[in-house]
Motif scaffolding. Structure first.
Motif, PDB file in Angstrom:
ATOM      1  N   HIS A  17     -47.722 -24.228  24.872  1.00  8.49           N
ATOM      2  CA  HIS A  17     -46.869 -24.971  25.805  1.00  8.49           C
ATOM      3  C   HIS A  17     -47.736 -25.828  26.730  1.00  8.49           C
ATOM      4  CE1 HIS A  17     -43.333 -22.389  24.901  1.00  8.49           C
ATOM      5  NE2 HIS A  17     -44.220 -21.415  24.816  1.00  8.49           N
ATOM      6  N   ASP A  31     -49.652 -18.950  22.839  1.00  6.93           N
ATOM      7  CA  ASP A  31     -48.507 -18.947  23.765  1.00  6.93           C
ATOM      8  C   ASP A  31     -48.959 -19.195  25.199  1.00  6.93           C
ATOM      9  OD1 ASP A  31     -45.834 -18.973  24.380  1.00  6.93           O
ATOM     10  OD2 ASP A  31     -45.681 -16.809  24.621  1.00  6.93           O
ATOM     11  N   HIS A  91     -44.085 -14.280  18.105  1.00 10.49           N
ATOM     12  CA  HIS A  91     -44.530 -12.982  18.678  1.00 10.49           C
ATOM     13  C   HIS A  91     -44.042 -11.771  17.890  1.00 10.49           C
ATOM     14  CE1 HIS A  91     -44.335 -15.886  21.943  1.00 10.49           C
ATOM     15  NE2 HIS A  91     -43.045 -15.722  22.093  1.00 10.49           N
ATOM     16  N   HIS A 102     -48.940 -22.064  18.586  1.00 11.63           N
ATOM     17  CA  HIS A 102     -47.922 -21.812  19.630  1.00 11.63           C
ATOM     18  C   HIS A 102     -48.500 -22.145  21.006  1.00 11.63           C
ATOM     19  CE1 HIS A 102     -44.381 -19.036  20.830  1.00 11.63           C
ATOM     20  NE2 HIS A 102     -44.789 -19.672  21.926  1.00 11.63           N
ATOM     21  N   GLU A 151     -41.010 -24.149  20.310  1.00 12.22           N
ATOM     22  CA  GLU A 151     -40.370 -22.865  20.319  1.00 12.22           C
ATOM     23  C   GLU A 151     -39.017 -22.976  21.007  1.00 12.22           C
ATOM     24  OE1 GLU A 151     -42.095 -20.188  23.107  1.00 12.22           O
ATOM     25  OE2 GLU A 151     -41.406 -18.416  22.081  1.00 12.22           O
TER      26      GLU A 151
HETATM   27 ZN   LIG Z   1     -43.969 -19.504  23.824  1.00 11.88          ZN
END
Ligand SMILES: [Zn+2]
Length: 370
Positions: free
Chosen positions: A53, A313, A245, A51, A168
């Motif tokens: 970005h 994340d 999450h 995960h 996501e």
């Molecule tokens: Zn995320």
């Protein structure tokens, strides 16, 4: 690639020694020394990131070549994507202040489909050895649009050989969903069914953000997002869904029965397609808040070791320490996992799901070439 000449580290020496021993054993056994697979050095990676970005809410971020250096010898592989939503800079709302995060403005977010082309081109700029470490994901679609599945198909056909999954993307998310321009996303929207049907047909891994509950639930209220998510998963048994999450958020925090809800989901024989990622430092702070929460989370993961994935994340990090902050926060949790569960959560489950996705998506692309 730049290589400075330097003395070998202890890890490298032991790796070379291990390989020499393996070679000796192979010679002694009279086995084939040269195998089909090139003699890649044994991995020193400690984790895969399910995960990540590369860019932020205004489509700015880390250069992908810098990011590979930030992964370094710690992170082996990464599921990489931008952010599908763009924060509008509305002069009438914040004036000369240029917001870069959704909490910094009252102006709406909108779907920025160019992110998929941007990510594909960034991936293609990498040499093959580095591409092998990256699983790009398609995110630039509205899950409330019946045409979203057509966008995903178009991206795959425009950039074959690139993507492994979608996400996501978000259905219910505190502060965010209500700010998105256009129709509000919903788990009951047939547009989402079209997306998940296509993902199942192609073999794309789905990374879905859906809060487990509303931010300030009334006691005794059944969390409708969990009920609806269960129905969505049952409607799409062939689609692999990673629930981002574990459904937690900044203020959507472990409801009393959260572990119970996730346990029931993972034990449900009708939901073999459900996986959970434990990404986001906002989530980590809840899961390892006390020795009791850490133990309860570890028990859950040890029981369902095939179903959990580590993720960061992180958004557009500039250095490895910041990138791996959440990995460090989880140290007490990893310490309580069995060796088997620890390996699966950190690396094995990622490799199983994404290797499978790569194989299937490449086959679909071949069969559906334009
Ligand atoms: Zn995320």
């Amino acid at each position: 690639m730049k290589h400075a000449s330097r003395p070998l580290s202890v890890a490298e020496c032991s790796r070379i020694l291990r390989r020499s021993i393996a070679l000796g054993v192979a010679l002694w056994l009279g086995g084939p020394v040269l195998q089909a697979q090139p003699a890649a050095p044994a991995s020193t990676y400690v984790v895969n990131d399910s995960h990540f970005h590369l860019t932020n809410y205004v489509q700015q971020g880390t250069d992908i070549h810098d990011f590979l250096r930030i992964m370094g010898d710690k992170v082996g592989r990464v599921a990489l994507f931008g952010i599908p939503l763009q924060q509008t800079w509305a002069y009438g709302n914040t004036g000369d202040f240029a917001p870069t995060y959704y909490l910094q403005s009252d102006a709406p977010l909108y779907y920025y489909s160019f992110t998929d082309a941007f990510i594909a081109m960034a991936y293609r700029s990498l040499p093959p050895a580095e591409q092998a470490r990256v699983d790009p994901m398609i995110t630039g679609f509205s899950p409330a649009d019946m045409y979203a599945a057509d966008h995903i198909r178009r991206v795959l056909q425009t950039f074959p050989g690139v993507f492994s999954g979608i996400g996501e993307f978000t259905i219910h998310k505190e502060f965010v969903s209500a700010k998105v321009a256009g129709e509000t996303a919903s788990l009951t929207n047939p547009a989402l069914d079209r997306i998940l049907d296509l993902a199942g047909e192609v073999g794309l891994v789905v990374l879905l953000h859906n809060d487990i509950d509303v931010p300030f639930p009334k006691p005794g209220q059944d969390p409708y997002p969990v009920v609806q998510l269960t129905q969505v998963l049952k409607r799409h048994p062939k689609t692999t869904v990673i629930w981002a999450h574990c459904g937690l958020g900044r203020i959507v925090r472990p409801v009393k029965d959260q572990i119970g809800m996730i346990e029931r989901g993972l034990s449900n024989p009708d939901l073999p397609n459900l996986y959970i990622d434990i990404s986001w430092d906002e989530v980590a702070k809840y899961l390892v808040a006390t020795p009791e929460t850490t133990q309860a989370t570890a028990d859950l993961i040890n029981t369902h070791a095939d179903r959990f994935l580590f993720g960061t994340d992180e958004v557009a990090p500039t250095e490895q320490a910041k990138y791996l902050k959440v990995y460090d926060i989880y140290a007490p949790l990893f310490a309580k996992l069995t060796p088997d569960a620890s390996e699966k959560v950190r690396q094995g489950n990622y490799e199983r799901l994404f290797d499978d996705a790569r194989r299937k998506v490449r086959a679909w692309e071949k069969a559906n070439r334009k």
